[in-house]
Enzyme design. Structure first.
Site, PDB file in Angstrom:
ATOM      1  N   GLU A   1      11.114   3.569   3.948  1.00 39.59           N
ATOM      2  CA  GLU A   1      11.144   3.248   5.366  1.00 39.59           C
ATOM      3  C   GLU A   1      12.564   3.417   5.886  1.00 39.59           C
ATOM      4  O   GLU A   1      13.522   2.937   5.284  1.00 39.59           O
ATOM      5  CB  GLU A   1      10.663   1.823   5.617  1.00 39.59           C
ATOM      6  CG  GLU A   1      10.580   1.508   7.108  1.00 39.59           C
ATOM      7  CD  GLU A   1       9.972   0.164   7.398  1.00 39.59           C
ATOM      8  OE1 GLU A   1       8.756   0.106   7.626  1.00 39.59           O
ATOM      9  OE2 GLU A   1      10.724  -0.827   7.374  1.00 39.59           O
TER      10      GLU A   1
ATOM     11  N   ASP B   1       9.478  -0.139   0.719  1.00 43.95           N
ATOM     12  CA  ASP B   1       9.859  -0.916   1.893  1.00 43.95           C
ATOM     13  C   ASP B   1      11.147  -1.639   1.489  1.00 43.95           C
ATOM     14  O   ASP B   1      11.097  -2.673   0.833  1.00 43.95           O
ATOM     15  CB  ASP B   1       8.757  -1.907   2.260  1.00 43.95           C
ATOM     16  CG  ASP B   1       9.100  -2.718   3.503  1.00 43.95           C
ATOM     17  OD1 ASP B   1       9.817  -2.196   4.376  1.00 43.95           O
ATOM     18  OD2 ASP B   1       8.644  -3.868   3.593  1.00 43.95           O
TER      19      ASP B   1
ATOM     20  N   ASP C   1       5.371  -7.001   2.558  1.00 44.84           N
ATOM     21  CA  ASP C   1       6.252  -5.953   2.038  1.00 44.84           C
ATOM     22  C   ASP C   1       5.489  -4.999   1.112  1.00 44.84           C
ATOM     23  O   ASP C   1       5.762  -3.800   1.077  1.00 44.84           O
ATOM     24  CB  ASP C   1       7.425  -6.564   1.260  1.00 44.84           C
ATOM     25  CG  ASP C   1       8.136  -7.638   2.041  1.00 44.84           C
ATOM     26  OD1 ASP C   1       9.030  -7.299   2.830  1.00 44.84           O
ATOM     27  OD2 ASP C   1       7.763  -8.818   1.890  1.00 44.84           O
TER      28      ASP C   1
END
Length: 194
Positions: A73, A12, A146
């Site tokens: 991501e 992330d 996260d």
């Protein structure tokens, strides 16, 4: 890790907090937590130093856990262009390090990831954290968000890459249908912007 499982490093991306999650996923789509953490850099440090901290953390995760795939991501448009830039830079570092290590890497949209783990492409952070805890059989949701997001990205990639989108009976489960719908919407959106 067994020979029938896939080890995925999920990232992330972010400069202040970069989530890192590693899972082993077997052919039956059962995920096992290998590692989860957050790479942190000081917002007061120069951008180059911050990217170096992120790179060192990702490089260490690759060397220590030897993933077979990396999932990041996909950066998406936000109101705050400064945040988007930092996220894009951290994402680029992650993709570069995967390429240097010879590990296949892909990106996944937030809606794809949310649909994969919750069945709903607009799920909130708390819902994602709760589902990650259930899927990986954890006593508590990973913190901060996260970290949970990184695990969700890794699971999304493993499930998608494994081609296990159809249940044993041949029909899509509600979560798999939502995931498929989210992927279709994302592809349509990206084509319309091209």
């Amino acid at each position: 890790m067994t020979s029938t499982s896939l080890r995925v490093l999920g990232i992330d991306p972010g400069l202040t907090r970069c989530g890192v999650g590693i899972v082993d996923v077997d052919r039956s789509r059962r995920g096992t937590l290998v590692h989860v953490g957050v790479i942190r850099s000081s917002p007061d440090a120069p951008i180059g130093d911050r990217l170096a901290v992120v790179a060192a953390g990702i490089r260490d995760a690759i060397a220590t856990f030897q993933p077979q795939a990396v999932a990041v991501e996909r950066v998406f448009a936000q109101q705050n262009s400064h945040t988007v830039m930092g996220t894009a830079q951290a994402s680029g570092v992650a993709l570069l390090l995967a390429a240097e290590a010879g590990i296949p890497a892909e990106t996944h949209t937030p809606s794809e990831v949310k649909a994969a783990v919750t069945g709903y492409g607009s799920a909130d952070k708390r819902q994602v954290q709760s589902m990650i805890a259930r899927i990986l059989r954890l006593d508590a949701p990973p913190q901060p968000a996260d970290a949970a997001d990184a695990l969700a990205i890794a699971l999304c990639h493993a499930w998608r890459r494994g081609g296990a989108t159809v249940s044993a009976g041949g029909a899509l489960t509600p979560a798999q249908k939502a995931w498929s719908d989210a992927e279709r919407v994302a592809r349509t959106y990206l084509r319309s912007r091209a």
